[in-house]
Design an enzyme around this catalytic site. Structure first.
Site, PDB file in Angstrom:
ATOM      1  N   LYS A   6       0.744  10.900   6.144  1.00  0.00           N
ATOM      2  CA  LYS A   6       1.123   9.692   6.885  1.00  0.00           C
ATOM      3  C   LYS A   6       1.717   8.640   5.963  1.00  0.00           C
ATOM      4  O   LYS A   6       2.797   8.087   6.228  1.00  0.00           O
ATOM      5  CB  LYS A   6      -0.109   9.126   7.588  1.00  0.00           C
ATOM      6  CG  LYS A   6       0.066   7.734   8.196  1.00  0.00           C
ATOM      7  CD  LYS A   6      -1.279   7.031   8.389  1.00  0.00           C
ATOM      8  CE  LYS A   6      -1.976   6.755   7.079  1.00  0.00           C
ATOM      9  NZ  LYS A   6      -3.226   5.985   7.219  1.00  0.00           N
ATOM     10  N   LYS A  32       0.833  -1.211   0.000  1.00  0.00           N
ATOM     11  CA  LYS A  32       0.000   0.000   0.000  1.00  0.00           C
ATOM     12  C   LYS A  32       0.863   1.255   0.000  1.00  0.00           C
ATOM     13  O   LYS A  32       0.547   2.243  -0.681  1.00  0.00           O
ATOM     14  CB  LYS A  32      -0.929  -0.004   1.213  1.00  0.00           C
ATOM     15  CG  LYS A  32      -1.813   1.247   1.339  1.00  0.00           C
ATOM     16  CD  LYS A  32      -2.718   1.437   0.127  1.00  0.00           C
ATOM     17  CE  LYS A  32      -3.514   2.743   0.193  1.00  0.00           C
ATOM     18  NZ  LYS A  32      -4.555   2.733   1.226  1.00  0.00           N
TER      19      LYS A  32
END
Length: 318
Positions: A262, A194
């Site tokens: 993030k 991811k």
């Protein structure tokens, strides 16, 4: 269908060897933009869900569909064979999953499975997997890509890490939410996949933002410009998902801009095995992280990632 090895009988009987609405109890934690749509698809498929929401009012829609709201993650686990989490940050995952006496792994029974869909830290995924195995449970890290539209339509791409047999066993549930489920390897592999995915998404969002700003400055019709290039080498899924939204100034979040900070940060700061020689140098991701950080600094962290164009516009005095 692969079976999970029944290490310890559950409730005096072997662990179910197949998944179905009549035999598999589902728990869900995290009902934001993505999580609510994903959970509702499981309910529509006939599964009974036990849910926990840090803000109980957000659970109203799922409750109206039949979900049962409980007061803590451990209560969700105690009522479930498989618990899904879809949270914001790694620290949220750590608290919800690992907190003593109240976390998911404090309540999950033998051979229970936790599936974390959060875009989180590979190292934390490995830690959760190890602790789950100590408790005769299983953990799968399975972040997703496809945004809010993919979540609503069940067209998400799902990247799974953990035990391959467990991932295969979960496939009937995962395919309700995703059109493609890819097993990437051991614990943490889904999260690493991811992060790499987000590096590409971030670069595409930046390119699309700059292209639209340039097209506007050059006097082009932005809609015609997107139509002209979408079938060529510049076309991308990012363009399909967000090109029209950018032109229409629709910054409703399918994923928050602050989450890209993030995600980019986990890539830019990645150190394999904690050794200095494992650092990956990612200048493009570092720039993208800086620009998304600019969105957050402008007070736009809760806008969708397509709002990155606003930063490029500000730089150009628009």
């Amino acid at each position: 269908m692969a079976e999970i090895p029944p290490l310890i009988p559950k409730n005096g009987a072997p662990y179910p060897t197949s998944i179905s609405p009549s035999t598999t109890r589902i728990g869900w934690i995290g009902i934001g933009v993505m999580g609510e749509s994903m959970a509702s698809r499981l309910i529509s498929a006939g599964y009974s869900l036990t849910i926990f929401a840090r803000t109980p009012s957000k659970a109203a829609n799922l409750q109206s569909l039949g979900a049962k709201l409980v007061n803590s993650p451990v209560e969700v686990a105690q009522s479930s064979d498989v618990v899904f989490t879809m949270l914001g940050h790694p620290q949220d995952v750590r608290r919800i999953v690992l907190e003593k006496n109240t976390g998911v792994l404090s309540g999950l029974g033998p051979n229970g499975v936790i599936v974390d869909h959060t875009s989180s830290d590979p190292g934390l995924a490995k830690e959760i997997f190890a602790i789950a195995r100590e408790k005769n449970c299983w953990a799968v890290d399975a972040p997703v890509s496809g945004g809010d539209i993919g979540a609503k339509n069940g067209n998400l791409a799902i990247f799974a890490g953990g035990d391959e047999n467990v991932v295969d066993w979960l496939n009937p549930l995962l395919r309700i939410m995703g059109s493609k489920v890819s097993y990437m390897g051991g614990a943490g592999s889904g999260m690493s996949c991811k992060i790499a995915n987000q590096i590409i998404v971030g670069a595409n969002l930046l390119g699309l933002s700059e292209g639209l700003v340039f097209a506007g400055k050059a006097g082009l019709d932005k809609g015609k410009w997107v139509e002209a290039i979408r079938g060529g080498a510049a076309g991308s899924m990012v363009m399909e998902l967000y090109g029209g939204r950018m032109i229409e100034r629709d910054f409703k979040p399918g994923g928050f801009a602050e989450y890209m900070v993030k995600d980019m940060g986990m890539g830019v700061n990645f150190v394999e095995g904690g050794e200095d020689d494992g650092v990956v140098v990612l200048p493009g991701a570092a720039l993208t992280k800086q620009l998304f950080s600019g969105m957050v600094a402008n007070g736009d962290g809760k806008l969708g990632t397509q709002g990155l164009i606003s930063v490029i516009e500000r730089i150009n005095g628009i």
